[in-house]
Design an enzyme around this catalytic site. Sequence first.
Site, mmCIF file in Angstrom:
data_model
loop_
_atom_site.group_PDB
_atom_site.id
_atom_site.type_symbol
_atom_site.label_atom_id
_atom_site.label_comp_id
_atom_site.label_asym_id
_atom_site.label_seq_id
_atom_site.Cartn_x
_atom_site.Cartn_y
_atom_site.Cartn_z
ATOM 1 N N GLU A 184 0.871 -1.187 0.000
ATOM 2 C CA GLU A 184 0.000 0.000 0.000
ATOM 3 C C GLU A 184 0.902 1.229 0.000
ATOM 4 O O GLU A 184 1.827 1.329 0.812
ATOM 5 C CB GLU A 184 -0.914 0.023 1.228
ATOM 6 C CG GLU A 184 -1.894 1.203 1.168
ATOM 7 C CD GLU A 184 -2.744 1.409 2.426
ATOM 8 O OE1 GLU A 184 -2.481 0.758 3.463
ATOM 9 O OE2 GLU A 184 -3.659 2.244 2.369
ATOM 10 N N GLU A 192 4.478 4.827 4.229
ATOM 11 C CA GLU A 192 3.905 6.091 4.696
ATOM 12 C C GLU A 192 5.054 7.058 4.921
ATOM 13 O O GLU A 192 5.938 6.805 5.720
ATOM 14 C CB GLU A 192 3.085 5.875 5.975
ATOM 15 C CG GLU A 192 2.529 7.142 6.585
ATOM 16 C CD GLU A 192 1.818 8.080 5.585
ATOM 17 O OE1 GLU A 192 0.867 7.661 4.949
ATOM 18 O OE2 GLU A 192 2.283 9.248 5.453
ATOM 19 N N ASP A 209 8.959 8.033 1.604
ATOM 20 C CA ASP A 209 8.244 8.431 0.394
ATOM 21 C C ASP A 209 8.500 7.368 -0.690
ATOM 22 O O ASP A 209 9.632 6.867 -0.797
ATOM 23 C CB ASP A 209 8.794 9.785 -0.074
ATOM 24 C CG ASP A 209 7.963 10.394 -1.188
ATOM 25 O OD1 ASP A 209 7.341 11.437 -0.928
ATOM 26 O OD2 ASP A 209 7.946 9.831 -2.300
ATOM 27 N N ASP A 225 -3.365 11.596 -1.935
ATOM 28 C CA ASP A 225 -3.514 13.055 -1.911
ATOM 29 C C ASP A 225 -3.845 13.549 -3.322
ATOM 30 O O ASP A 225 -3.124 13.222 -4.268
ATOM 31 C CB ASP A 225 -2.219 13.713 -1.422
ATOM 32 C CG ASP A 225 -1.909 13.323 0.019
ATOM 33 O OD1 ASP A 225 -2.846 13.305 0.840
ATOM 34 O OD2 ASP A 225 -0.735 13.038 0.325
ATOM 35 N N LYS A 283 -4.097 21.385 -7.725
ATOM 36 C CA LYS A 283 -3.583 22.416 -8.641
ATOM 37 C C LYS A 283 -2.734 21.786 -9.746
ATOM 38 O O LYS A 283 -1.922 20.907 -9.469
ATOM 39 C CB LYS A 283 -2.729 23.422 -7.863
ATOM 40 C CG LYS A 283 -3.549 24.276 -6.920
ATOM 41 C CD LYS A 283 -2.717 25.345 -6.275
ATOM 42 C CE LYS A 283 -3.578 26.150 -5.330
ATOM 43 N NZ LYS A 283 -2.830 26.764 -4.249
ATOM 44 N N ASP A 313 -12.422 9.479 -3.297
ATOM 45 C CA ASP A 313 -13.737 10.153 -3.242
ATOM 46 C C ASP A 313 -13.725 11.343 -4.198
ATOM 47 O O ASP A 313 -14.745 11.970 -4.418
ATOM 48 C CB ASP A 313 -13.983 10.700 -1.833
ATOM 49 C CG ASP A 313 -13.005 11.822 -1.536
ATOM 50 O OD1 ASP A 313 -11.793 11.584 -1.619
ATOM 51 O OD2 ASP A 313 -13.446 12.963 -1.278
ATOM 52 N N GLU A 360 -9.264 4.564 6.838
ATOM 53 C CA GLU A 360 -9.844 5.625 7.666
ATOM 54 C C GLU A 360 -10.593 6.642 6.788
ATOM 55 O O GLU A 360 -11.726 7.028 7.086
ATOM 56 C CB GLU A 360 -8.708 6.335 8.421
ATOM 57 C CG GLU A 360 -9.219 7.409 9.353
ATOM 58 C CD GLU A 360 -8.103 8.293 9.910
ATOM 59 O OE1 GLU A 360 -6.971 8.243 9.402
ATOM 60 O OE2 GLU A 360 -8.405 9.053 10.836
ATOM 61 N N TYR A 361 -9.966 7.048 5.680
ATOM 62 C CA TYR A 361 -10.603 8.037 4.798
ATOM 63 C C TYR A 361 -11.879 7.481 4.189
ATOM 64 O O TYR A 361 -12.880 8.171 4.103
ATOM 65 C CB TYR A 361 -9.621 8.473 3.689
ATOM 66 C CG TYR A 361 -8.739 9.622 4.104
ATOM 67 C CD1 TYR A 361 -7.907 9.519 5.217
ATOM 68 C CD2 TYR A 361 -8.727 10.815 3.395
ATOM 69 C CE1 TYR A 361 -7.093 10.577 5.605
ATOM 70 C CE2 TYR A 361 -7.920 11.876 3.775
ATOM 71 C CZ TYR A 361 -7.099 11.751 4.876
ATOM 72 O OH TYR A 361 -6.308 12.796 5.259
ATOM 73 N N GLU A 362 -11.823 6.214 3.772
ATOM 74 C CA GLU A 362 -13.031 5.638 3.157
ATOM 75 C C GLU A 362 -14.175 5.616 4.163
ATOM 76 O O GLU A 362 -15.312 5.956 3.821
ATOM 77 C CB GLU A 362 -12.735 4.223 2.628
ATOM 78 C CG GLU A 362 -13.958 3.608 1.958
ATOM 79 C CD GLU A 362 -13.663 2.402 1.089
ATOM 80 O OE1 GLU A 362 -12.476 2.046 0.919
ATOM 81 O OE2 GLU A 362 -14.618 1.808 0.572
HETATM 82 C C1 LIG Z 1 -5.087 11.372 2.092
HETATM 83 S S1 LIG Z 1 -4.097 10.336 3.047
HETATM 84 C C2 LIG Z 1 -4.956 8.770 2.960
HETATM 85 C C3 LIG Z 1 -4.482 7.791 3.998
HETATM 86 C C4 LIG Z 1 -5.048 6.376 3.894
HETATM 87 N N1 LIG Z 1 -4.621 5.725 2.668
HETATM 88 C C5 LIG Z 1 -6.551 6.348 3.997
HETATM 89 O O1 LIG Z 1 -7.197 6.077 2.971
HETATM 90 O O2 LIG Z 1 -7.080 6.555 5.095
HETATM 91 C C6 LIG Z 1 -2.710 10.052 1.964
HETATM 92 C C7 LIG Z 1 -1.483 9.538 2.693
HETATM 93 O O3 LIG Z 1 -0.504 9.197 1.725
HETATM 94 C C8 LIG Z 1 0.766 9.602 2.189
HETATM 95 N N2 LIG Z 1 1.584 9.782 0.976
HETATM 96 C C9 LIG Z 1 1.339 10.646 -0.028
HETATM 97 N N3 LIG Z 1 2.267 10.531 -0.999
HETATM 98 C C10 LIG Z 1 3.114 9.546 -0.589
HETATM 99 C C11 LIG Z 1 4.297 8.973 -1.159
HETATM 100 N N4 LIG Z 1 4.784 9.416 -2.321
HETATM 101 N N5 LIG Z 1 4.921 7.979 -0.498
HETATM 102 C C12 LIG Z 1 4.447 7.552 0.703
HETATM 103 N N6 LIG Z 1 3.340 8.071 1.304
HETATM 104 C C13 LIG Z 1 2.674 9.051 0.661
HETATM 105 C C14 LIG Z 1 0.501 10.888 2.948
HETATM 106 O O4 LIG Z 1 1.515 11.191 3.896
HETATM 107 C C15 LIG Z 1 -0.845 10.558 3.614
HETATM 108 O O5 LIG Z 1 -0.677 9.991 4.895
#
Ligand SMILES: C[S@@+](CC[C@H](N)C(=O)[O-])C[C@H]1O[C@@H](n2cnc3c(N)ncnc32)[C@H](O)[C@@H]1O
Length: 203
Positions: free
Chosen positions: A36, A59, A87, A109, A113, A145, A181-183
Amino acid sequence: MRGRFKSWAKPLLEAHPEYVIFNEQDSFLKEAKECEIGAGKGDFAIGMAKKGHCLVALERDISCAGLFLKKLLQEEEKLALKILPLDFDKCVSYFHEGQFQIIYLNFSDPWPKKKHEKRRLLYPPRLKEIGKFLAPDGEVRFKTDNDSLFEYGLKAIPLAGFSFLKVEEDYSLEESDVMSEYERNFRAEGKKIHRIVFQKEGQ
Ligand SMILES: C[S@@+](CC[C@H](N)C(=O)[O-])C[C@H]1O[C@@H](n2cnc3c(N)ncnc32)[C@H](O)[C@@H]1O
């Protein structure tokens, strides 16, 4: 997902090598068949591991990874799941080509923009990189979403050399799936969840 900085997170992660990957030599990287990217606080990854999946959860936000680990430590049984607190762009050397059967992108995310397009996980050059780690018959499962990100995905995914297996504008949770969590939050607000499942072209 940017919450308040948690100074305890890094030391906690460092104290738990059984659940956290620190280097490319970690043998769990050879076992994990799923990944993931952007795991947030880990609800999805923990739920999938409890269903018997073996996965690496990336994460990049250390505070978030710390909250994820705290949840994981509350589980009674040892799960086949490890957090890689980096990352995606910095951890390509941790994976080998074709290693994952499934790569999950849950509520990535949106970076709405245009000038931030390169930051999106679905940005075609990054998606191509992600695809390198997918098994030839493997699949990527993307949920959001966000209407604009969904539309963007419909264009970006073929450009990155993938073909669609499923495009669901109003996805109903499958028995085998788990809510992140987001879903959970978006469904509670009555929002539609979009899902795209895709594989490498020519499979
Ligand atoms: C909007 S949150 C959604 C979290 C989770 N997947 C959920 O659905 O509840 C997006 C997460 O992805 C992480 N993230 C974004 N780009 C990433 C990357 N290139 N590598 C690792 N994590 C990343 C962010 O730090 C954030 O915690």
